[in-house]
Design a protein around this motif. Structure first.
Motif, PDB file in Angstrom:
ATOM      1  N   SER A 273       0.837  -1.203   0.000  1.00 34.15           N
ATOM      2  CA  SER A 273       0.000   0.000   0.000  1.00 34.15           C
ATOM      3  C   SER A 273       0.869   1.248   0.000  1.00 34.15           C
ATOM      4  O   SER A 273       1.980   1.260   0.543  1.00 34.15           O
ATOM      5  CB  SER A 273      -0.912   0.003   1.229  1.00 34.15           C
ATOM      6  N   LEU A 274       0.337   2.304  -0.604  1.00 33.40           N
ATOM      7  CA  LEU A 274       1.055   3.567  -0.628  1.00 33.40           C
ATOM      8  C   LEU A 274       1.183   4.114   0.787  1.00 33.40           C
ATOM      9  O   LEU A 274       0.311   3.895   1.637  1.00 33.40           O
ATOM     10  CB  LEU A 274       0.313   4.571  -1.501  1.00 33.40           C
ATOM     11  N   PRO A 275       2.255   4.847   1.077  1.00 31.80           N
ATOM     12  CA  PRO A 275       2.385   5.454   2.406  1.00 31.80           C
ATOM     13  C   PRO A 275       1.308   6.509   2.629  1.00 31.80           C
ATOM     14  O   PRO A 275       0.639   6.955   1.689  1.00 31.80           O
ATOM     15  CB  PRO A 275       3.792   6.066   2.371  1.00 31.80           C
ATOM     16  N   GLY A 276       1.148   6.920   3.875  1.00 30.44           N
ATOM     17  CA  GLY A 276       0.104   7.883   4.212  1.00 30.44           C
ATOM     18  C   GLY A 276       0.190   9.157   3.399  1.00 30.44           C
ATOM     19  O   GLY A 276      -0.827   9.727   3.004  1.00 30.44           O
ATOM     20  N   SER A 277       1.389   9.616   3.141  1.00 30.27           N
ATOM     21  CA  SER A 277       1.580  10.802   2.291  1.00 30.27           C
ATOM     22  C   SER A 277       2.620  10.467   1.236  1.00 30.27           C
ATOM     23  O   SER A 277       3.653   9.870   1.532  1.00 30.27           O
ATOM     24  CB  SER A 277       2.038  11.995   3.136  1.00 30.27           C
ATOM     25  N   LEU A 278       2.314  10.852   0.010  1.00 34.89           N
ATOM     26  CA  LEU A 278       3.241  10.564  -1.078  1.00 34.89           C
ATOM     27  C   LEU A 278       4.479  11.443  -0.956  1.00 34.89           C
ATOM     28  O   LEU A 278       4.414  12.564  -0.452  1.00 34.89           O
ATOM     29  CB  LEU A 278       2.559  10.807  -2.422  1.00 34.89           C
ATOM     30  N   PRO A 279       5.627  10.957  -1.438  1.00 33.13           N
ATOM     31  CA  PRO A 279       6.847  11.768  -1.391  1.00 33.13           C
ATOM     32  C   PRO A 279       6.726  12.975  -2.309  1.00 33.13           C
ATOM     33  O   PRO A 279       5.872  13.018  -3.212  1.00 33.13           O
ATOM     34  CB  PRO A 279       7.925  10.789  -1.869  1.00 33.13           C
ATOM     35  N   PRO A 280       7.566  13.978  -2.112  1.00 28.51           N
ATOM     36  CA  PRO A 280       7.469  15.192  -2.939  1.00 28.51           C
ATOM     37  C   PRO A 280       7.879  14.990  -4.388  1.00 28.51           C
ATOM     38  O   PRO A 280       7.575  15.820  -5.245  1.00 28.51           O
ATOM     39  CB  PRO A 280       8.411  16.166  -2.225  1.00 28.51           C
ATOM     40  N   TYR A 281       8.571  13.905  -4.699  1.00 28.93           N
ATOM     41  CA  TYR A 281       8.995  13.652  -6.075  1.00 28.93           C
ATOM     42  C   TYR A 281       7.938  12.817  -6.805  1.00 28.93           C
ATOM     43  O   TYR A 281       7.040  12.234  -6.193  1.00 28.93           O
ATOM     44  CB  TYR A 281      10.351  12.943  -6.104  1.00 28.93           C
ATOM     45  N   ARG A 282       8.060  12.765  -8.125  1.00 28.45           N
ATOM     46  CA  ARG A 282       7.113  11.999  -8.939  1.00 28.45           C
ATOM     47  C   ARG A 282       7.462  10.511  -8.894  1.00 28.45           C
ATOM     48  O   ARG A 282       8.630  10.137  -8.974  1.00 28.45           O
ATOM     49  CB  ARG A 282       7.134  12.491 -10.386  1.00 28.45           C
ATOM     50  N   VAL A 283       6.419   9.698  -8.784  1.00 32.64           N
ATOM     51  CA  VAL A 283       6.591   8.248  -8.753  1.00 32.64           C
ATOM     52  C   VAL A 283       5.857   7.653  -9.949  1.00 32.64           C
ATOM     53  O   VAL A 283       4.664   7.915 -10.148  1.00 32.64           O
ATOM     54  CB  VAL A 283       6.045   7.642  -7.444  1.00 32.64           C
ATOM     55  N   TYR A 284       6.579   6.855 -10.737  1.00 33.22           N
ATOM     56  CA  TYR A 284       5.999   6.225 -11.924  1.00 33.22           C
ATOM     57  C   TYR A 284       6.091   4.704 -11.773  1.00 33.22           C
ATOM     58  O   TYR A 284       7.070   4.176 -11.249  1.00 33.22           O
ATOM     59  CB  TYR A 284       6.744   6.634 -13.199  1.00 33.22           C
ATOM     60  N   ALA A 285       5.053   4.049 -12.245  1.00 31.05           N
ATOM     61  CA  ALA A 285       5.071   2.585 -12.304  1.00 31.05           C
ATOM     62  C   ALA A 285       5.115   2.168 -13.764  1.00 31.05           C
ATOM     63  O   ALA A 285       4.252   2.568 -14.558  1.00 31.05           O
ATOM     64  CB  ALA A 285       3.837   2.000 -11.617  1.00 31.05           C
ATOM     65  N   GLY A 286       6.111   1.398 -14.129  1.00 31.66           N
ATOM     66  CA  GLY A 286       6.211   0.889 -15.493  1.00 31.66           C
ATOM     67  C   GLY A 286       5.514  -0.451 -15.602  1.00 31.66           C
ATOM     68  O   GLY A 286       5.464  -1.226 -14.652  1.00 31.66           O
ATOM     69  N   TYR A 287       4.952  -0.728 -16.766  1.00 28.75           N
ATOM     70  CA  TYR A 287       4.223  -1.972 -16.982  1.00 28.75           C
ATOM     71  C   TYR A 287       4.794  -2.695 -18.189  1.00 28.75           C
ATOM     72  O   TYR A 287       5.024  -2.102 -19.238  1.00 28.75           O
ATOM     73  CB  TYR A 287       2.726  -1.694 -17.206  1.00 28.75           C
ATOM     74  N   SER A 288       5.001  -3.987 -18.012  1.00 26.81           N
ATOM     75  CA  SER A 288       5.470  -4.815 -19.114  1.00 26.81           C
ATOM     76  C   SER A 288       4.290  -5.379 -19.892  1.00 26.81           C
ATOM     77  O   SER A 288       4.216  -5.265 -21.102  1.00 26.81           O
ATOM     78  CB  SER A 288       6.349  -5.950 -18.592  1.00 26.81           C
ATOM     79  N   LEU A 289       3.330  -6.029 -19.189  1.00 25.76           N
ATOM     80  CA  LEU A 289       2.108  -6.579 -19.784  1.00 25.76           C
ATOM     81  C   LEU A 289       2.399  -7.681 -20.787  1.00 25.76           C
ATOM     82  O   LEU A 289       1.534  -8.054 -21.566  1.00 25.76           O
ATOM     83  CB  LEU A 289       1.289  -5.480 -20.470  1.00 25.76           C
ATOM     84  N   ALA A 290       3.598  -8.211 -20.794  1.00 18.48           N
ATOM     85  CA  ALA A 290       3.940  -9.258 -21.757  1.00 18.48           C
ATOM     86  C   ALA A 290       4.936 -10.203 -21.118  1.00 18.48           C
ATOM     87  O   ALA A 290       5.837  -9.776 -20.407  1.00 18.48           O
ATOM     88  CB  ALA A 290       4.533  -8.651 -23.031  1.00 18.48           C
ATOM     89  N   GLN A 291       4.762 -11.489 -21.404  1.00 16.33           N
ATOM     90  CA  GLN A 291       5.667 -12.469 -20.819  1.00 16.33           C
ATOM     91  C   GLN A 291       7.077 -12.328 -21.369  1.00 16.33           C
ATOM     92  O   GLN A 291       8.029 -12.836 -20.802  1.00 16.33           O
ATOM     93  CB  GLN A 291       5.154 -13.879 -21.083  1.00 16.33           C
TER      94      GLN A 291
END
Length: 652
Positions: free
Chosen positions: A528-546
């Protein structure tokens, strides 16, 4: 066909058991039906331009039919109702991804509601489907119920009522009110007049957005025209989308590509950067570092030595991948010699490593340190430290690689031990580097860290972005790459601004205060995300392929969503298809397909590759030689050009 199916009808079984009145009959029929997924409305902005033939009013949409109008006007009322219900059923079948759809047909004189379960065979001709609908209405008409009984039926079944839509001809005000009162999500009232045909749409705003209904009526019109004009066309061959819609999905909803760099390779980008920032640190590992000038000289020196082993353009060189200062010089040196490198990560067993080297026909093995797995290799072996001390062989200079020459060949093994390989050419790596540099706004002031679990190898698409931007790339040790608190102190000590970290470290890193980071990229979030997000940008990359490889990226925000919204990256094209393989319109769920060089992996078992069901032809049919990868994920396009992931084919 109807005679064959009648003995299996639940209605006949119920009637054979004991006599039931019409209301109880439909209650029994509907109680055994699975509730279909709803098309949730959370989209206030239109995804596609509205058809100019629509008149949108408060709570309803009115649209005049075009070509199909005159043909419908020539039909009897019964055939009109059957034709319109068939077209609506076919559209809903595509929307919900189900071959069985329930809708209510409303007859006139007097108004009666007939619940209908529509099951269209994909190979049926459209004309046959229309005739089957007419027969079904005639047959089930004997069990029709009054609008008020339909309300009672809905009340007794509650939210489990599977009837998603109702359609009638010239409905009275009271009938429309009763049907809406039943909780039916969509009611289409078809009106015939000398001036043409109009469709009035009344819908629940918590289920449908006006633009969704706008497009639905357009697709209904298109399906109706196809059935009336070409009745012998199989249902599976009918395209709902117009050519204009397909064009918009291909252009407006594709990732914006970075500026084209004709003929550029990683080597030309490195040479340019070495001229611009010669004394700037390029690679740092522990207490050692290389400036851009030193890196450029090391690459050219290693290329000369590698060329002396008879390696040239088009050849393959196996490379041991571990955290080391000379890892990137070796990668780039292989490319400068005109060859392509094959990473041998720590995760490969001795048998797998030998398999890759043998079957790839690699001509040379480069080692950064002794490795027991690779002792039995039958090809020449060169140690990095020795390579820099060797005198350059007197031979013809290496031919510079072209944009479409292969640069990297990545191998992986599935659970059955079958090896797959994915080939990157120079243009693909440059495009990914250019996108990465543009998206994260990398500059010489940045200091990046690729925190990789070294068992799997370094991401081939990440390191070029830092070097092409003049940034400093830190390669951390294998032990530090698994220690969140240690990384936190490393980031703080070296003023790291950008980082790529594995999912298991993402949440622990985000919980620690960091004053230097401005962007963090990870492969999804573990926890789970922390109570408050950090001041920097957070990106999640997705592969979606084996086969791996980044396909899309999501900006993590505080507004947690059940289903993530992802933006395709440049150079990777996405499509969302229905069960027939046709493109789905915006808002409507379907299976997500990926087109891109990065996902065109090859299976060494050619027979197995031919039989696999994870690839299909380009759904636009504009590049038939290209294959699209079936991700197995249900998704839908959103108005801002992002894709909302819903679930996998196994409903996870």
């Amino acid at each position: 066909m109807r005679e064959w199916g009648d003995p299996m009808s639940p209605g006949n079984i119920i009637e054979a058991d004991k006599p039931l009145n019409n209301l109880e009959y439909w209650r029994h029929r509907l109680q055994s039906t699975e509730t279909q997924d709803s098309l949730v409305n959370d989209l206030p902005v239109p995804a596609l331009s509205s058809d100019p033939g629509y008149e949108i009013t408060e709570g309803s949409i009115i649209k005049a039919y075009s070509l199909g109008g005159q043909r419908l006007l020539a039909m009897s009322a019964e055939h009109r109702l059957a034709a319109c219900c068939t077209a609506l059923g076919l559209v809903l079948q595509r929307y919900y991804g189900s071959h069985a759809v329930w809708l209510a047909a409303i007859t006139t004189q007097p108004d009666q509601v007939i619940p209908l379960e529509l099951q269209f065979g994909l190979n049926w001709p459209l004309g046959f489907a229309f005739e089957q609908m007419k027969d079904s209405i005639d047959q089930e008409g004997q069990r029709a119920i009054a609008p008020q009984e339909f309300v009672n039926l809905s009340a007794s079944l509650g939210k489990d009522l599977p009837i998603r839509a109702a359609l009638g001809l010239k409905l009275t005000k009271s009938t429309k009110e009763r049907v809406q009162e039943s909780g039916c999500e969509l009611l289409l009232n078809v009106k015939f007049a000398e001036g043409g045909i109009q469709v009035e749409a009344l819908f629940r705003s918590d289920r449908y957005h006006r633009v969704m209904v706008d497009r639905l009526i357009c697709h209904l019109d298109h399906m109706l025209e196809a059935g009336l004009q070409t009745p012998m066309t199989p249902i599976s061959a009918v395209e709902m989308l117009t050519s204009e819609e397909k064009r918009q999905l291909d252009t407006k909803f594709s990732a914006s590509s970075p500026p084209e760099l004709p003929g550029a390779t990683l080597l030309t980008l490195l040479n340019d950067q070495a001229e611009q920032t010669p004394g700037h640190s390029a690679v740092v590992h522990g207490t050692e570092k290389l400036t851009y000038t030193q890196l450029d000289h090391a690459v050219k020196r290693l290329a000369e030595v590698i060329t002396g082993y008879g390696i040239g353009r088009g050849d393959l060189v196996a490379l041991q991948v571990i955290p080391h200062l000379l890892l990137l010089p070796l990668m780039l040196g292989i490319l400068a010699a005109g060859a392509a490198y094959i990473p041998i990560p720590l995760s490969f067993t001795a048998k797998q490593a030998q398999h890759v080297i043998k079957n790839s026909r690699a001509k040379l093995l480069l080692l950064l340190k002794p490795d027991d797995r690779l002792e039995a290799t039958q090809i020449p072996t060169l140690h990095a430290a020795e390579a820099l001390q060797k005198p350059a062989a007197v031979c013809a200079p290496a031919k510079s690689p072209a944009a479409f020459d292969r640069a990297c060949v990545l191998y992986s093994f599935d659970t059955e031990g079958v090896a797959k390989r994915r080939v990157y050419d120079h243009r693909t790596l440059v495009q990914l580097a250019s996108w990465h540099r543009q998206h994260f706004e990398l500059s010489p002031d940045d200091r990046g860290v690729i925190v990789e679990q070294w068992e799997t190898g370094i991401p081939s698409w990440s390191y070029p972005a830092y070097l092409a931007s003049g940034a400093t790339l830190h390669i951390v040790s294998e032990e530090l790459a698994k220690d969140a608190e240690g990384l936190y102190h490393y980031f703080d000590e070296h003023a790291i601004t950008c980082t790529l970290i594995p999912p298991e470290l993402s949440i622990p890193i985000m919980k620690l205060e960091n004053r230097s980071l401005r962007a963090l990229l990870t492969w999804g979030l573990c926890g789970s995300l922390p109570g408050s997000l950090p001041p920097y940008r957070v990106y999640a990359g997705y592969s979606l392929a084996q086969s791996g490889g980044i396909a899309g990226i999501q900006l993590i925000s505080r507004e947690e969503e059940r289903f993530p919204r992802i933006k395709p990256i440049a150079g990777v094209q996405w499509a969302i298809l229905d069960s027939c393989g046709h493109l789905q319109p915006a808002f409507i769920p379907g299976e997500l397909m990926i087109l891109g060089k990065e996902f065109e992996w090859e299976d060494e078992d050619k027979e197995r590759e031919a039989d696999t069901d994870v690839f299909m032809n380009d759904p636009w049919n504009w590049r038939p030689q290209r294959k699209s990868y079936r991700t197995g994920r249900q998704a839908r396009w959103l108005p801002d050009g992002t894709v909302q992931l819903l679930r996998t084919r196994d409903r996870k």
